[in-house]
Design a protein around this motif. Structure first.
Motif, mmCIF file in Angstrom:
data_model
loop_
_atom_site.group_PDB
_atom_site.id
_atom_site.type_symbol
_atom_site.label_atom_id
_atom_site.label_comp_id
_atom_site.label_asym_id
_atom_site.label_seq_id
_atom_site.Cartn_x
_atom_site.Cartn_y
_atom_site.Cartn_z
ATOM 1 N N LYS A 113 -49.400 -102.825 -8.650
ATOM 2 C CA LYS A 113 -49.969 -103.819 -9.393
ATOM 3 C C LYS A 113 -51.266 -103.890 -9.558
ATOM 4 N N GLN A 114 -51.699 -104.786 -10.423
ATOM 5 C CA GLN A 114 -53.456 -105.151 -10.510
ATOM 6 C C GLN A 114 -53.687 -106.501 -9.141
ATOM 7 N N THR A 115 -52.709 -107.418 -9.372
ATOM 8 C CA THR A 115 -52.924 -108.588 -8.387
ATOM 9 C C THR A 115 -51.488 -108.640 -8.137
ATOM 10 N N MET A 116 -51.305 -109.758 -6.986
ATOM 11 C CA MET A 116 -50.116 -110.138 -6.799
ATOM 12 C C MET A 116 -49.870 -111.500 -7.155
ATOM 13 N N SER A 117 -48.676 -111.803 -7.790
ATOM 14 C CA SER A 117 -48.395 -113.188 -8.684
ATOM 15 C C SER A 117 -47.851 -114.272 -7.669
ATOM 16 N N ASP A 118 -47.768 -115.329 -7.900
ATOM 17 C CA ASP A 118 -47.255 -116.367 -7.099
ATOM 18 C C ASP A 118 -45.860 -116.012 -6.557
ATOM 19 N N ASP A 119 -45.347 -115.419 -7.681
ATOM 20 C CA ASP A 119 -43.676 -114.952 -6.841
ATOM 21 C C ASP A 119 -43.691 -113.871 -5.859
ATOM 22 N N ASP A 120 -44.797 -113.086 -5.999
ATOM 23 C CA ASP A 120 -45.053 -112.052 -5.083
ATOM 24 C C ASP A 120 -45.147 -112.859 -3.553
ATOM 25 N N PHE A 121 -46.078 -113.841 -3.581
ATOM 26 C CA PHE A 121 -46.583 -114.402 -2.499
ATOM 27 C C PHE A 121 -45.038 -115.342 -1.928
ATOM 28 N N GLU A 122 -44.522 -115.968 -2.851
ATOM 29 C CA GLU A 122 -43.107 -116.455 -2.315
ATOM 30 C C GLU A 122 -42.361 -115.573 -1.725
ATOM 31 N N ASP A 123 -42.113 -114.227 -2.135
ATOM 32 C CA ASP A 123 -41.323 -113.390 -1.612
ATOM 33 C C ASP A 123 -41.659 -112.940 -0.124
ATOM 34 N N VAL A 124 -43.226 -112.806 0.077
ATOM 35 C CA VAL A 124 -43.745 -112.628 1.283
ATOM 36 C C VAL A 124 -43.417 -113.817 2.286
ATOM 37 N N VAL A 125 -43.459 -114.994 1.696
ATOM 38 C CA VAL A 125 -43.132 -116.099 2.788
ATOM 39 C C VAL A 125 -41.415 -116.268 2.957
ATOM 40 N N THR A 126 -40.617 -115.876 2.209
ATOM 41 C CA THR A 126 -39.276 -115.712 2.632
ATOM 42 C C THR A 126 -38.998 -114.475 3.550
ATOM 43 N N PHE A 127 -39.557 -113.454 3.250
ATOM 44 C CA PHE A 127 -39.457 -112.134 3.956
ATOM 45 C C PHE A 127 -39.816 -112.560 5.645
ATOM 46 N N LEU A 128 -41.083 -112.799 5.505
ATOM 47 C CA LEU A 128 -41.594 -112.940 7.066
ATOM 48 C C LEU A 128 -40.894 -114.191 7.848
ATOM 49 N N THR A 129 -40.532 -115.055 7.010
ATOM 50 C CA THR A 129 -39.851 -116.356 7.760
ATOM 51 C C THR A 129 -38.617 -115.910 8.132
ATOM 52 N N GLN A 130 -37.615 -115.219 7.387
ATOM 53 C CA GLN A 130 -36.338 -114.840 7.746
ATOM 54 C C GLN A 130 -36.621 -113.433 9.040
ATOM 55 N N LEU A 131 -37.488 -112.906 8.817
ATOM 56 C CA LEU A 131 -37.650 -111.709 9.764
ATOM 57 C C LEU A 131 -38.108 -112.555 11.237
ATOM 58 N N ILE A 132 -38.960 -113.151 11.135
ATOM 59 C CA ILE A 132 -39.746 -113.810 12.620
ATOM 60 C C ILE A 132 -38.675 -114.897 12.948
ATOM 61 N N LEU A 133 -38.077 -115.471 12.328
ATOM 62 C CA LEU A 133 -37.159 -116.597 12.913
ATOM 63 C C LEU A 133 -35.744 -115.843 13.388
ATOM 64 N N LYS A 134 -35.390 -114.825 12.571
ATOM 65 C CA LYS A 134 -34.223 -114.005 13.227
ATOM 66 C C LYS A 134 -34.794 -113.325 14.397
ATOM 67 N N GLY A 135 -35.740 -112.731 14.303
ATOM 68 C CA GLY A 135 -36.267 -112.083 15.524
ATOM 69 C C GLY A 135 -36.490 -112.934 16.949
ATOM 70 N N CYS A 136 -36.642 -114.136 16.503
ATOM 71 C CA CYS A 136 -36.711 -115.107 17.858
ATOM 72 C C CYS A 136 -35.606 -115.653 18.152
#
Length: 208
Positions: free
Chosen positions: A182-205
């Motif tokens: 990509k040239q830049t990250m879109s708003d949807d890309d950052f929402e995907d980051v939020v979803t992924f990291l939240t799921q990963l970290i909460l599940k890991g804890c």
């Protein structure tokens, strides 16, 4: 007189904010040693003398800029509260950190550069106020663990993981967009980051 002083204070805050924004771009582009007050003034579209009115020199401007970055972070990221519970509090914290990487990446890059260079300006802060603040966050996580609301994890390393994973999208954005083709990250890309990291970290804890 009170109204006059308040007005002067507002003008001062606005002028310093303009200078800080210009200084962020300058320090990110050239680093501390290569940064120039002259170019900062040009970026801010103000006279160089106006910068010296608020800051003694480049070092003073850099020091105050770092203090401002930390002040904003402490205000916006002080979301870990025992009463909120780990799911809500950590989810809010992760989102705030990711969105800061989206909205103000330069602050993260300047802070990271300061630490990479041995924290010459922030050393006292790291061994003083920062340690006190960090301990308060660790105590909240340890309380959740004691209450059985999450698995027994190392609270320090959990926070380190959140900081590194969220700030990666600011500090290493060039690498990220290249990897994503990509040239830049879109708003949807950052929402995907939020979803992924939240799921990963909460599940890991072990947080349901």
């Amino acid at each position: 007189m009170a109204k006059v002083k308040a007005s002067e204070g507002n003008i001062r805050q606005k002028n310093k904010a303009v200078i800080f924004d210009a200084a962020k771009k300058e320090f990110v582009t050239y680093g501390f040693k290569g940064a120039s007050i002259k170019r900062i003034a040009e970026r801010a579209n103000i006279a160089r003398a106006n910068i010296h009115y608020y800051f003694e020199d480049k070092t003073d401007l850099y020091r105050q800029l770092l203090s401002n970055i930390i002040e904003v972070w402490n205000r916006d990221y002080d979301t870990l509260s025992v009463d909120k519970g780990p799911k809500q509090a950590l989810s809010t914290y992760i989102r705030a950190k990711v969105m800061h990487s989206k909205d103000d990446p330069d602050s993260s890059r300047i802070f990271a550069s300061e630490l990479i260079h041995g924290a010459p300006v922030l050393n006292d802060y790291l061994y003083g106020d920062f340690k006190d603040w960090l301990q308060s966050q660790v105590s909240v996580i340890d309380t959740w663990i004691e209450q059985g609301l999450m698995d027994k994890v190392n609270s320090h390393h959990l926070l380190f993981l959140i900081w590194s994973s969220t700030q990666h999208y600011a500090d290493f954005n060039v690498q990220v967009v290249a990897a994503l083709n990509k040239q830049t990250m879109s708003d949807d890309d950052f929402e995907d980051v939020v979803t992924f990291l939240t799921q990963l970290i909460l599940k890991g804890c072990g947080i349901q």
